[in-house]
Design a protein around this motif. Structure first.
Motif, PDB file in Angstrom:
ATOM      1  N   ASN A 166       0.848  -1.191   0.000  1.00 42.75           N
ATOM      2  CA  ASN A 166       0.000   0.000   0.000  1.00 42.75           C
ATOM      3  C   ASN A 166       0.884   1.241   0.000  1.00 42.75           C
ATOM      4  O   ASN A 166       1.270   1.754   1.040  1.00 42.75           O
ATOM      5  N   GLU A 168       0.136   3.963  -2.218  1.00 41.52           N
ATOM      6  CA  GLU A 168      -0.599   5.047  -2.871  1.00 41.52           C
ATOM      7  C   GLU A 168      -0.982   6.095  -1.822  1.00 41.52           C
ATOM      8  O   GLU A 168      -1.628   5.767  -0.826  1.00 41.52           O
ATOM      9  N   PRO A 169      -0.568   7.367  -2.012  1.00 45.15           N
ATOM     10  CA  PRO A 169      -0.898   8.395  -1.007  1.00 45.15           C
ATOM     11  C   PRO A 169      -2.402   8.494  -0.782  1.00 45.15           C
ATOM     12  O   PRO A 169      -3.190   8.402  -1.721  1.00 45.15           O
ATOM     13  N   LYS A 170      -2.787   8.664   0.483  1.00 45.13           N
ATOM     14  CA  LYS A 170      -4.195   8.810   0.819  1.00 45.13           C
ATOM     15  C   LYS A 170      -4.316   9.838   1.928  1.00 45.13           C
ATOM     16  O   LYS A 170      -3.656   9.736   2.973  1.00 45.13           O
ATOM     17  N   ASP A 171      -5.167  10.810   1.706  1.00 37.69           N
ATOM     18  CA  ASP A 171      -5.305  11.924   2.638  1.00 37.69           C
ATOM     19  C   ASP A 171      -5.754  11.447   4.017  1.00 37.69           C
ATOM     20  O   ASP A 171      -6.731  10.702   4.153  1.00 37.69           O
ATOM     21  N   LYS A 173      -4.229   9.423   6.114  1.00 40.24           N
ATOM     22  CA  LYS A 173      -3.734   8.127   6.549  1.00 40.24           C
ATOM     23  C   LYS A 173      -2.251   8.225   6.909  1.00 40.24           C
ATOM     24  O   LYS A 173      -1.531   9.098   6.440  1.00 40.24           O
ATOM     25  N   ARG A 190      -3.435  16.388   2.098  1.00 45.42           N
ATOM     26  CA  ARG A 190      -3.541  17.009   0.777  1.00 45.42           C
ATOM     27  C   ARG A 190      -4.040  18.435   0.959  1.00 45.42           C
ATOM     28  O   ARG A 190      -5.098  18.666   1.551  1.00 45.42           O
ATOM     29  N   TRP A 195       0.922  17.356  -1.579  1.00 45.36           N
ATOM     30  CA  TRP A 195       0.939  16.431  -0.455  1.00 45.36           C
ATOM     31  C   TRP A 195       1.918  16.934   0.598  1.00 45.36           C
ATOM     32  O   TRP A 195       3.000  17.441   0.276  1.00 45.36           O
ATOM     33  N   ARG A 221       1.892   1.755   4.100  1.00 44.50           N
ATOM     34  CA  ARG A 221       0.913   2.327   5.029  1.00 44.50           C
ATOM     35  C   ARG A 221       0.909   1.580   6.354  1.00 44.50           C
ATOM     36  O   ARG A 221       1.052   0.349   6.394  1.00 44.50           O
TER      37      ARG A 221
END
Length: 230
Positions: A166, A168-171, A173, A190, A195, A221
């Motif tokens: 995992n 992939e950037p995710k706001d 997390k 974000r 980022w 992650r």
């Protein structure tokens, strides 16, 4: 009454610890470039057909095993059984997750992440728990948190599990990332099309957000934590 272990008992118990770290007898055997039956026979101690006693392990064999698992010399000869090892063959419902240290080295195509095994035992998860969350044990690693930048969510000394699949950037997390040559744990934010690496610590002057640049590398992650802070 105190029962003293002989050197071969200690070595066999430590082989079981290494087997857990590797994820099973087959994986452990591959580390030493052995067949699985040879590993299992060495770990269990083949009995002499005449005397009925288990055959001892040669010192050269012990050193080869240590070297194959990146353990210091004579690691196999020291009793590491403070925590009773789990026989994975008897518990097929459990999956081990390696405990590691993360370092970075320069490669031909850029920096390369290196995972250095920790001396501590792995942690275990039920396979159905992992499956429900879409996690694969062989892509998970566990590291200890350092510093106070993520308090009060994470405290120095906490153990966290990273999903390397995992990235992939995710706001909002939390991820383990390489930032300016170091591995750090930050919450991704974000803002205005960019980022940022944010800290949970309330002292935002000391722990101000850092811009996620093209040199920043996501390791994975954070999907689990163990903490003694209540």
């Amino acid at each position: 009454m105190i029962v003293m272990k002989d050197i071969d008992d200690i070595r066999r118990e430590n082989m079981l610890i290494l087997e857990q770290e590797a994820g099973g007898a087959t994986a452990a055997a591959e580390r030493v470039d052995w067949s699985q039956p040879r590993w299992s026979n060495t770990r269990s101690g083949v009995r002499d057909t005449k005397t009925g006693k288990r055959r001892g392990m040669l010192n050269g064999t012990a050193r080869k095993i240590e070297d194959s698992f990146d353990k210091p010399k004579y690691w196999l000869d020291v009793d590491h059984s403070e925590v009773e090892p789990i026989d994975l063959e008897s518990h097929p419902d459990l999956a081990p997750v390696r405990r590691v240290k993360i370092t970075f080295s320069a490669g031909i195509e850029g920096d390369v992440i290196e995972l250095i095994p920790e001396d501590g035992p792995p942690i275990f998860f039920r396979r159905d728990w992992l499956r429900k969350r879409g996690l694969k044990a062989d892509r998970l690693i566990a590291i200890n948190v350092k510093g106070s930048s993520m308090e009060q969510g994470l405290w120095s000394g906490d153990l966290v599990v990273i999903d390397q699949n995992n990235t992939e950037p995710k706001d909002g997390k939390v991820f383990a990332v390489k930032y300016e040559g170091e591995d750090v744990i930050k919450r991704l934010r974000r803002d205005k099309g960019q980022w940022w690496l944010a800290s949970d610590n309330a002292d935002q002057i000391r722990y101000a957000p850092k811009l996620f640049t093209e040199d920043t590398q996501i390791i994975g992650r954070i999907v689990y934590k163990q903490s003694e802070e209540i």
